[in-house]
Design a protein around this motif. Structure first.
Motif, PDB file in Angstrom:
ATOM      1  N   LEU A 138     -13.052  -7.264   1.301  1.00  0.00           N
ATOM      2  CA  LEU A 138     -13.345  -7.362  -0.130  1.00  0.00           C
ATOM      3  C   LEU A 138     -13.778  -8.774  -0.508  1.00  0.00           C
ATOM      4  CD1 LEU A 138     -10.405  -5.248  -1.620  1.00  0.00           C
ATOM      5  CD2 LEU A 138     -12.766  -4.545  -1.180  1.00  0.00           C
ATOM      6  N   GLY A 162      -9.395  -8.694  -3.272  1.00  0.00           N
ATOM      7  CA  GLY A 162      -9.691  -9.398  -2.030  1.00  0.00           C
ATOM      8  C   GLY A 162      -8.814 -10.615  -1.847  1.00  0.00           C
ATOM      9  N   ILE A 187     -12.674  -5.973  -7.199  1.00  0.00           N
ATOM     10  CA  ILE A 187     -12.907  -6.325  -5.792  1.00  0.00           C
ATOM     11  C   ILE A 187     -12.542  -7.781  -5.532  1.00  0.00           C
ATOM     12  CG2 ILE A 187     -14.723  -6.717  -4.086  1.00  0.00           C
ATOM     13  CD1 ILE A 187     -16.064  -4.179  -5.055  1.00  0.00           C
TER      14      ILE A 187
END
Length: 283
Positions: A204, A263, A259
């Motif tokens: 990600l 991540g 995202i």
């Protein structure tokens, strides 16, 4: 409830609220919740258990991401509402657009540099983890190569249509962040925790860096087209309007925010878990 776990829960909740605010086009609230999420994650890393060299490298990476998030929030608060104007080609109008546009590019480059440094620190934390076996590295290496191929094909038009030295001089921080993140992803298989949170987070994070490169390259290419009208490009200045309505849902923005935050969170938590799962790791 222990404080590190409480900070992790608070980080997750703030991340969800940040993505929800982005979905509702509430940019300021999204940036604020994103900053809170990263601050809580930083506290979790500093107070959590794990190998010392891994913990401090990850904390440095998350700290740099906190700085980037704070800068973006400050820039948003300083942004002046532009009601637009009607103009069709005057030099004065072009100059008034190019200046702020160039300033925006410089700010995005600075944010991309902060992201690149943060990714480098996170990658250092990954490299500090001992390798448990080479077989598990194959899966993440293949995934990283596929991601790199997609990134190369997606960014190829900019390298063909625009002067390469000028492009690289602008986008190199984002390009560095993407390449380092993908490199760390390739090596993370043999260092992954049992739940594979670390490779998931680095995947990600690679997407986030690639998206940062795409945004920066897109902003710069638009500026370059306007600043170089002799390149057979049809340009016309007109009324500046907002592309989104107040009651519309910003799905793509919410996905990008989710995202990016996921991540960072998965990478940090995965690195700490992996260091704790290693019997011989120093605390």
């Amino acid at each position: 409830m222990r404080l590190p776990f409480g900070l992790l829960v608070a980080s997750g909740a703030a991340g969800v609220l940040s993505a929800a605010a982005a979905l509702l086009a509430m940019t300021a609230a999204s940036l604020q919740f994103g900053l809170v999420m990263l601050l809580a994650l930083l506290g979790h890393v500093l107070l959590g258990r794990g190998a010392r060299r891994v913990r401090w490298a990850v904390a440095a990476g998350i700290g740099l991401l906190v700085v980037v998030a704070a800068m973006r929030l400050l820039w948003h608060q300083e942004q002046v509402v532009d009601v637009g104007w009607t103009a069709y080609g005057p030099t004065a109008a072009e100059t008034s657009i190019l200046g702020p546009w160039r300033d925006s590019i410089d700010r995005q480059r600075l944010a991309a540099l902060g992201l690149a440094l943060g990714v480098v620190c996170l990658a250092a934390g990954v490299l500090a983890l001992p390798a448990r076996g080479r077989r598990r590295r194959v899966a993440t290496a293949v995934l990283a190569l596929l991601l790199l191929a997609w990134f190369g094909l997606d960014s190829a038009p900019e390298f063909v249509d625009y002067p390469l030295p000028d492009l690289l001089a602008t986008v190199w921080p984002a390009l560095l962040a993407a390449l380092v993140a993908m490199g760390a992803l390739a090596l993370s298989g043999s260092r992954a925790d049992h739940r594979w949170l670390l490779p998931a987070g680095l995947f990600l994070l690679s997407l986030t860096a690639a998206n940062t490169y795409s945004d920066l390259a897109g902003i710069w290419s638009g500026w370059w087209d306007l600043a170089n009208p002799n390149q057979n490009a049809f340009l016309q200045l007109g009324m500046t309007v907002s592309a989104s309505a107040g009651d519309s849902l910003e799905v793509s923005s919410a996905v990008e925010k989710a995202i990016a935050l996921a991540g960072a969170g998965l990478t940090a938590v995965g690195a700490l878990r992996s260091s704790r799962e290693t019997p011989a790791s120093p605390v």
